[in-house]
Motif scaffolding. Structure first.
Motif, PDB file in Angstrom:
ATOM      1  N   ASP A   1      -6.721  -0.168   3.431  1.00 47.96           N
ATOM      2  CA  ASP A   1      -8.068  -0.638   3.096  1.00 47.96           C
ATOM      3  C   ASP A   1      -8.342  -0.532   1.601  1.00 47.96           C
ATOM      4  O   ASP A   1      -9.013  -1.397   1.018  1.00 47.96           O
ATOM      5  N   THR A   2      -7.825   0.539   0.975  1.00 47.74           N
ATOM      6  CA  THR A   2      -7.996   0.682  -0.479  1.00 47.74           C
ATOM      7  C   THR A   2      -7.245  -0.419  -1.211  1.00 47.74           C
ATOM      8  O   THR A   2      -7.757  -1.011  -2.171  1.00 47.74           O
TER       9      THR A   2
ATOM     10  N   GLU B   1     -10.009   7.101  -3.411  1.00 50.25           N
ATOM     11  CA  GLU B   1      -8.820   7.344  -2.582  1.00 50.25           C
ATOM     12  C   GLU B   1      -8.303   8.766  -2.767  1.00 50.25           C
ATOM     13  O   GLU B   1      -7.845   9.408  -1.809  1.00 50.25           O
TER      14      GLU B   1
ATOM     15  N   ALA C   1       0.838  -1.205   0.000  1.00 50.94           N
ATOM     16  CA  ALA C   1       0.000   0.000   0.000  1.00 50.94           C
ATOM     17  C   ALA C   1       0.873   1.255   0.000  1.00 50.94           C
ATOM     18  O   ALA C   1       0.582   2.234  -0.706  1.00 50.94           O
ATOM     19  N   GLU C   2       1.980   1.235   0.752  1.00 50.95           N
ATOM     20  CA  GLU C   2       2.894   2.381   0.785  1.00 50.95           C
ATOM     21  C   GLU C   2       3.580   2.584  -0.564  1.00 50.95           C
ATOM     22  O   GLU C   2       3.741   3.727  -1.023  1.00 50.95           O
TER      23      GLU C   2
ATOM     24  N   GLU D   1      -4.166   3.962   0.954  1.00 45.55           N
ATOM     25  CA  GLU D   1      -4.432   3.403   2.272  1.00 45.55           C
ATOM     26  C   GLU D   1      -4.515   1.880   2.187  1.00 45.55           C
ATOM     27  O   GLU D   1      -4.829   1.318   1.137  1.00 45.55           O
TER      28      GLU D   1
END
Length: 586
Positions: free
Chosen positions: A378-379, A439, A370-371, A376
């Protein structure tokens, strides 16, 4: 314990789950139940007399012969409430005839169960006359008195008028529902008539056509035959807090996206808890607790659905509030669908397995990915699961234009949302586009930049996914069951039979969504097969499953590793259970 016997047909008491309303036909479980503190005796009708009930009606325009799509939801069920809730409706509807009262209550049911824009419900005037016996003049009177609101924008045969209960009316009813949940009022009446009822939802081991489910799926449903105890007081308190949070956001910032999210989440949890207590005839216990017997039916994939949504469809916070102090253990399949997908790659001899192996093992976890993408966690989870289920991943050269055009369309939709314009049309967006745009607050450039990083970071995984899709497409096109062993031909065309024994008919599935439907059917079927085989070990190994959560379950007693190993050996699907503690949200 649930005792089931075959008897003559009895009045319907079926429930629809919000996520399943898109299905045109739902199983109606006809029940006459006797409820005591220790057991629920459920009497099901004989197989030959089981009914099918339409959850949605479409009405043809007499003038143009067209069909109003997405309109005219008529529920063939009774809504169970408390005398206090019923009285709140009567306070609003005092002096009106029975047909008008039924119409109003129907609007409220739709706003709870269906995903409707701010409570608006589309109903053709002819259908209103047929179902409720009220005229256009009566509707005008209701509107002038402020009992309902009407959006008069319509186009014959295409878009019909919309109706809703004003926010002030909804507020009064919600106050009554929350008050009943908090006070522990368990007396139950039928909303439509005000008459007391002892009916309760019960499980069904038959499909929509009245055919008995495969043994594996039926046994999973019948596993949940005993009462489950939950903290009614804590659950109601949590729902109250969610409602308060939505009100605070509304008062500070108006109708923002955050407010919409908070309010819809609150309404979902309130409806789930209401269904658990009233539709399932919950029994009062000391200390603000209740007990009930959860009722389930099967999905096409072999997963099972809690009727009325229940704690299976509730937020994790509500589930935690209800069960964190109870003597249960919350089990999940570890990396359920990624693990099943990896096994699918092995079966199809697809070489690009390393990326998914590292992801499942934790070498490249969801937080790190995710990073790297810049979203995020959750996304990322939504995107990842969508791809596993066969969501379309556009080529880079097309994606940039796609984000731009969809962003503009969503912006135009938002501008016209509350205006009386015929050109307003709500449309569905592909999961990937929707996730990235949400997002980045509908910014197409930022969304596309993150999408590009996603395709770079996940390149080996996406290559494997494309190869699986091509194999499935080729197998279906050539009817080659050596490529896809789950493919078979029946009297009504081609089907895909998954590990749970459930068959998906391919005829009628739009070409654009065929691969994703098949992949989801195979993945969810494998997941269901493994869970079902684990539950089968409960008697031998001394644990008691009490509530189902699709890829996990709530258990009284520990599930030993030997039970999981035996289940894996029986079905050939690898997997492991992990404990997910339910932490108090307070």
């Amino acid at each position: 314990m649930v005792q089931v016997e075959e008897v003559a047909e009895t009045p319907a008491c079926a429930e629809l789950k919000e996520a399943e309303v898109e299905e045109a036909v739902v199983e109606t479980v006809e029940v006459a139940t006797e409820v005591t503190e220790n057991k629920v005796t459920a009497k099901l009708p004989s197989k030959a007399k089981r009914k099918r009930a339409t959850s949605e009606k479409t009405l043809r325009s007499p003038s143009k012969g067209k069909t109003y799509r997405g309109a005219g939801y008529i529920f063939k069920k009774k809504t169970i409430v408390t005398p206090t809730i019923w009285a709140s409706f009567e306070q609003i509807l005092g002096g009106l005839d029975d047909g008008t009262k039924r119409f109003f209550k129907h609007l409220y049911n739709c706003s709870c169960v269906l995903k409707k824009e701010e409570g608006w419900v589309e109903l053709p005037s002819q259908l209103i006359r047929q179902e409720f016996g009220i005229t256009t003049e009566s509707i005008t009177e209701l509107e002038s008195r402020g009992i309902i609101e009407v959006n008069h924008s319509y186009e014959v045969g295409v878009v019909c008028k919309k109706y809703r209960i004003p926010p002030s009316g909804t507020e009064m009813i919600e106050d009554a529902i929350l008050g009943s949940l908090e006070s522990g009022e368990l007396s139950r009446v039928v909303l439509e008539t005000g008459k007391p009822t002892r009916a309760a939802l019960t499980s069904s081991i038959y499909d929509e056509g009245g055919n008995k489910l495969p043994e594996l799926v039926a046994s999973r449903i019948l596993t949940y035959k005993n009462v489950v105890v939950f903290d009614r007081k804590a659950a109601a308190r949590f729902v109250r807090q969610k409602r308060f949070a939505a009100k605070v956001e509304l008062s500070k910032n108006g109708k923002t996206k955050l407010y919409d999210s908070l309010y819809l989440s609150y309404r979902n949890d309130a409806n789930c808890l209401r269904s658990v207590i009233y539709d399932h005839a919950a029994i009062d216990l000391p200390g603000g607790r209740c007990s009930y017997v959860p009722a389930f039916k099967a999905q096409v994939s072999g997963r099972i659905t809690h009727l009325g949504g229940g704690f299976q469809s509730a937020s994790r916070g509500l589930t935690a509030a209800a069960f964190c102090e109870q003597d249960y253990i919350n089990y999940d399949l570890k990396s359920a669908q990624p693990a099943v997908y990896l096994q699918m790659l092995e079966q199809y001899n697809i070489s690009d397995q390393g990326w998914l192996e590292d992801y499942i093992s934790g070498k490249t976890g969801k937080v790190a990915i995710a990073e790297q993408i810049g979203v995020e966690v959750d996304t990322w989870k939504k995107i990842f699961l969508a791809v596993l289920m066969g969501a379309r991943v556009p080529a880079i050269e097309r994606a940039e234009k796609g984000f731009l055009s969809i962003s503009r369309a969503l912006a135009a939709q938002a501008r016209n949302k509350n205006k009386d314009k015929k050109k307003y049309k709500k449309f569905e967006v592909d999961t990937l586009f929707a996730s990235f745009l949400e997002e980045f607050n509908n910014d197409p450039q930022l969304a596309f930049q993150a999408f590009r990083k996603f395709t770079d970071v996940c390149s080996p995984f996406l290559a494997a996914v494309r190869e699986v899709g091509e194999l499935i497409k080729t197998a279906i096109k050539t009817q080659d069951d050596t490529i896809l062993p789950q493919l078979f031909k029946g009297k009504e065309g081609s089907f895909i039979k998954n590990s749970a024994g459930m068959s998906l008919q391919l005829a009628g599935i739009p070409k654009a969504g065929l691969i994703s439907k098949v992949q989801a059917h195979l993945l969810q079927g494998a997941e269901s097969c493994l869970i079902s085989n684990i539950l089968k070990q409960s008697e031998e190994y001394g644990f008691e499953p009490v509530l189902d959560f699709h890829d996990g379950f709530l258990s009284q007693g520990e599930v030993p590793a030997e039970a999981v190993a035996k289940a894996v050996a029986a079905c050939g699907i690898r997997g492991a259970l992990e404990i997910k503690p339910l932490v108090s949200p307070f």
